[in-house]
Write an enzyme that holds these catalytic residues in place. Structure first.
Site, PDB file in Angstrom:
ATOM      1  N   ARG A   1      35.115  62.622  59.624  1.00 34.07           N
ATOM      2  CA  ARG A   1      34.393  61.421  59.290  1.00 34.07           C
ATOM      3  C   ARG A   1      34.822  62.193  57.527  1.00 34.07           C
ATOM      4  O   ARG A   1      35.032  60.922  56.200  1.00 34.07           O
ATOM      5  CB  ARG A   1      32.421  61.903  59.475  1.00 34.07           C
ATOM      6  CG  ARG A   1      32.712  60.871  60.603  1.00 34.07           C
ATOM      7  CD  ARG A   1      31.259  61.180  60.490  1.00 34.07           C
ATOM      8  NE  ARG A   1      30.275  60.472  59.791  1.00 34.07           N
ATOM      9  CZ  ARG A   1      28.873  60.813  60.013  1.00 34.07           C
ATOM     10  NH1 ARG A   1      28.317  61.406  60.991  1.00 34.07           N
ATOM     11  NH2 ARG A   1      28.067  60.477  59.012  1.00 34.07           N
TER      12      ARG A   1
ATOM     13  N   HIS B   1      34.659  51.308  64.326  1.00 35.61           N
ATOM     14  CA  HIS B   1      34.295  51.664  63.210  1.00 35.61           C
ATOM     15  C   HIS B   1      32.692  51.997  63.811  1.00 35.61           C
ATOM     16  O   HIS B   1      31.951  51.475  62.699  1.00 35.61           O
ATOM     17  CB  HIS B   1      34.706  53.043  62.086  1.00 35.61           C
ATOM     18  CG  HIS B   1      33.744  53.755  60.860  1.00 35.61           C
ATOM     19  ND1 HIS B   1      34.337  54.597  61.410  1.00 35.61           N
ATOM     20  CD2 HIS B   1      32.676  53.742  60.635  1.00 35.61           C
ATOM     21  CE1 HIS B   1      34.125  55.860  60.844  1.00 35.61           C
ATOM     22  NE2 HIS B   1      32.971  55.429  60.164  1.00 35.61           N
TER      23      HIS B   1
ATOM     24  N   TYR C   1      29.265  39.205  49.038  1.00 32.04           N
ATOM     25  CA  TYR C   1      29.292  37.956  47.688  1.00 32.04           C
ATOM     26  C   TYR C   1      31.126  38.439  46.785  1.00 32.04           C
ATOM     27  O   TYR C   1      31.014  37.911  46.164  1.00 32.04           O
ATOM     28  CB  TYR C   1      27.983  38.711  46.872  1.00 32.04           C
ATOM     29  CG  TYR C   1      26.779  38.504  46.971  1.00 32.04           C
ATOM     30  CD1 TYR C   1      26.724  36.319  47.160  1.00 32.04           C
ATOM     31  CD2 TYR C   1      25.708  39.023  47.305  1.00 32.04           C
ATOM     32  CE1 TYR C   1      25.507  36.182  47.540  1.00 32.04           C
ATOM     33  CE2 TYR C   1      24.750  38.529  47.481  1.00 32.04           C
ATOM     34  CZ  TYR C   1      24.059  37.830  47.723  1.00 32.04           C
ATOM     35  OH  TYR C   1      22.780  36.834  47.697  1.00 32.04           O
TER      36      TYR C   1
END
Length: 749
Positions: A33, A79, A123
């Site tokens: 990570r 993931h 968006y």
């Protein structure tokens, strides 16, 4: 059943179980990570984002697609974590003020340098940049290992193969368990020069490498002011700090006025927060040379600073701004990465470059073997097609008439199964177009390429030349003369002449003030030097005046506490005397059981006598009394039975000095002050000897032979013409106090 459950209990120490599980968690966070891989400079989530965009064909020349699509595919296939975490990583890859060479081309609101967040992923739209394509160059040529994804439904690459040096080019930052990484961005053209250099000289020193790659190149620009030796030291150890200053210029105005325009700020700073910080300092009169600051930024940074007067030198103004604000900041580098063996460690620059070169050499070998395998397959097929061309009618006849045309063709023309499959899969119209010359031309070209590739695999020198060619191609794409490739962070090592400001306090407007400290610890400052004998100040109920003294607004105000610590406050930061002030215990970490022994304007070049309850003390220089933090500075070693009780300033250049000390046993001792040692910290030496343990110091003073010895009460000052009867050596008991000496045992009022 209960017996079976009891038998399944694992007898293990809790500490061992916790240690084993926490270690597994830590390794997972570190490797999977938080830390980037030294070979491609990517964390797993970043690698998965790019691979997903590649599979979705979001190439630089294609249309944009919704980020929600990418995030969803990343979560579903590679993931399985938080969607916000994936999107945040994706946004950072698209921000040209966060990474030097964005890997994601974003359309829509992806945040800004003022700290405004990106719009939601429903968006915004995105696709990959050419830099991202370079990172994945050769991915479909068996250049790296592919591993199953989390549910085994597909595969993903363990590392990206491309020759784009992403770790150094775009840097990285992250916090793992027990470790962190913070790698600056660099100019990729310079990195390519360093890689080419390291290929020819694997044992190159850090100094030699840094002549090719001169420190960080941040996307927000700025000026790197460290000297070359500091830069080399940082990269030699893999840790260190870089000093970055904002870039500024002077704009001339009418009537000989001017203004300062900041065009670039240090990397990682929030521009709006920086402007607010500077504006607050101006309002608080802590930046007396600046009159105002205005943020006129659009897509480019433009912060305008107006000087107080036109007579102020711009260089002096900016030197003060650098000393007091975030316009000069530090980037703390930490080259903590996952090496090619999968282990996290801090690497120096030579190791990083060599690891990348070694990775590229492995990629070159795998890509070459993949190509050789394809060439061999194609040559075999071309051999079969040539047979078809020479025996086209017979081949057609066999295919039309034989039940097992494959077996007949293999037997009659001595063909392999691959060749026959290629022949049978060839369309009839394509058979008409077969020409012997074309087949032989392709065969010749492939055999030539095959020979070159085999020579490449056999020669380490040729492999190095191929790697250099790859790096040269990357460098050409991001040439330093181009807009995207130009160096943004300028290296201009600061000289001694550049360090104009030594003490930022010198710019605080010098004004007289009177400092008032109450018995309950409430402090305030009134403008002007008020009459201390006629102070008319109101206090909280039950409170009263303890200390009042004159000072200047640029002074440092010191408090000496019974715990032996000195505390320092800036006089110009003290609250106004219009109210009751503020509690010093809220401003400083003074313990509740500590009392304030003295408060005074600190004389850095002066000296002070510190005395403990049982008569021990020493002299300390003013510079050793300055505390830098609210925790104060421990200068005297004390305990519960022997706290600090006195802090007396020593007159400077007053001739031969003496110390007078009086105890609760009503005995006065005078001895030469040069018998008191000067220390930076300690308990000190015995100044006056006491027989009884309950006897303690009442007061002490320092005086010169010229001024003489005496004391002051409400009735006035009394001078003792002959004080030699009380003169003795340090650590003596002294003699009974003279007639008329104050009953409270104090030399002053």
């Amino acid at each position: 059943m209960a017996k079976e459950i009891i038998q399944n209990i694992d007898n293990q120490q809790l500490a061992d179980a916790m240690s084993e599980r926490y270690l597994s968690y830590a390794v997972s966070v570190i490797v999977a990570r938080a830390l980037p891989d030294v070979r491609d400079g990517l964390k797993p989530v970043q690698r998965r984002i790019l691979y997903t965009m590649l599979r979705n064909r979001l190439l630089p020349g294609t249309m944009f697609r919704k980020c929600a699509k990418v995030v969803g595919d990343v979560l579903g296939s590679y993931h399985p974590h938080s969607g916000d975490a994936v999107y945040d990583a994706m946004v950072r890859l698209a921000q040209d003020f966060s990474v030097r060479y964005p890997l994601v081309d974003g359309q829509g609101n992806f945040g800004n340098i003022d700290g405004d967040p990106a719009a939601a992923f429903r968006y915004t739209e995105s696709k990959m940049t050419p830099a991202a394509m370079m990172i994945m160059d050769g991915l479909d040529e068996d250049s790296v290992d592919m591993v199953p994804n989390f549910d085994g439904t597909t595969t993903e690459p363990t590392v990206m193969p491309g020759a784009f040096p992403n770790l150094l080019a775009n840097g990285s930052m992250g916090i793992a368990v027990g470790m962190a990484t913070n790698i600056p961005t660099h100019n990729v053209a310079e990195v390519c020069d360093a890689l080419t250099f390291i290929i020819d000289k694997r044992d190159a020193t850090t100094s030699q490498i840094m002549k090719k790659m001169v420190g960080p190149d941040f996307p927000t620009g700025g000026i790197l002011i460290d000297d070359f030796e500091t830069i080399v030291k940082n990269y030699e150890t893999g840790r260190g700090a870089f000093r970055i200053r904002a870039k500024w210029e002077i704009e001339e105005q009418s009537h000989s006025q001017y203004q300062i325009v900041i065009t670039e700020i240090p990397y990682g700073l929030n521009k709006s927060t920086l402007v607010e910080q500077i504006a607050s300092l101006i309002d608080a009169k802590k930046l007396p040379l600046a009159d105002d600051i205005i943020d006129e930024s659009t897509t480019d940074v433009r912060i305008v600073i107006t000087p107080k007067t036109r007579n102020i030198e711009p260089e002096k103004l900016m030197a003060h701004m650098f000393a007091m604000t975030g316009l000069e900041s530090k980037f703390n580098m930490n080259f903590n990465v996952i090496d090619s063996g999968g282990s996290p460690r801090v690497m120096k620059i030579g190791e990083v470059l060599n690891e990348f070169v070694a990775h590229q050499k492995k990629v070159l070998g795998r890509r070459t073997n993949w190509r050789l395998s394809n060439i061999a397959r194609r040559l075999e097929i071309l051999g079969g097609l040539l047979v078809v061309y020479l025996n086209l009618d017979r081949v057609i006849e066999i295919i039309r008439n034989e039940d097992d045309a494959k077996a007949v063709l293999m037997a009659e023309f001595n063909l392999t199964e691959l060749q026959v499959e290629a022949i049978l899969n060839t369309k009839l119209r394509s058979l008409r177009k077969l020409e012997e010359m074309e087949i032989k031309k392709e065969d010749s070209s492939l055999r030539k390429e095959q020979k070159e590739l085999k020579a490449l695999m056999a020669s380490d020198e040729l492999q190095n030349e191929q790697l250099k060619a790859w790096f040269a191609e990357v460098k050409q794409t991001y040439d330093k003369k181009s807009a995207v490739g130009r160096r943004r962070t300028v290296w201009a090592a600061a000289s001694a002449d550049d360090e104009i400001v030594v003490d930022p306090d010198e710019f605080i407007e010098k004004e007289p003030m009177t400092v008032i400290l109450s018995a309950m610890g409430w402090i305030r400052a009134a403008k002007g030097h008020l009459d201390l004998d006629a102070l008319d100040m109101k206090f909280k109920e039950g409170d009263e005046l303890q200390f009042a003294f004159h000072a200047m607004s640029n002074d440092k105000i010191n408090l000496f506490a019974s715990g032996g610590r000195m505390f320092t406050l800036a006089a110009n930061a003290l609250p106004s005397a219009r109210g009751f002030g503020e509690s010093v215990r809220m401003m400083l970490d003074i313990a509740a059981d500590e009392s304030i022994i003295n408060a005074f304007p600190l004389n850095i070049s002066g000296k002070y006598l510190l005395v403990g309850r049982h008569g021990a003390g020493f002299i300390i220089a003013g510079e050793n009394c300055l505390a830098q933090t609210k925790n104060g500075r421990q200068v005297m070693n004390v305990d519960v039975k022997n706290p600090a009780v006195l802090c007396v300033e020593m007159e400077q250049d007053a001739g031969e000095m003496y110390c007078a000390i009086v105890g609760s046993n009503d005995k006065l001792l005078i001895f030469p002050a040069n018998e008191i040692p000067e220390m930076a910290r300690g308990k000190g030496v015995i100044l006056q000897k006491y027989n009884a343990e309950r006897t303690y110091v009442l007061d002490a003073m320092l005086f010169s032979k010229e001024t003489g010895f005496g004391w002051t009460t409400g009735r006035g000052t009394t001078k003792l013409d002959d004080w030699t009867p009380w003169l003795s050596k340090r650590a003596s008991q002294g003699h009974t106090v003279p007639v008329g000496f104050p009953r409270n045992g104090k030399f002053g009022k």
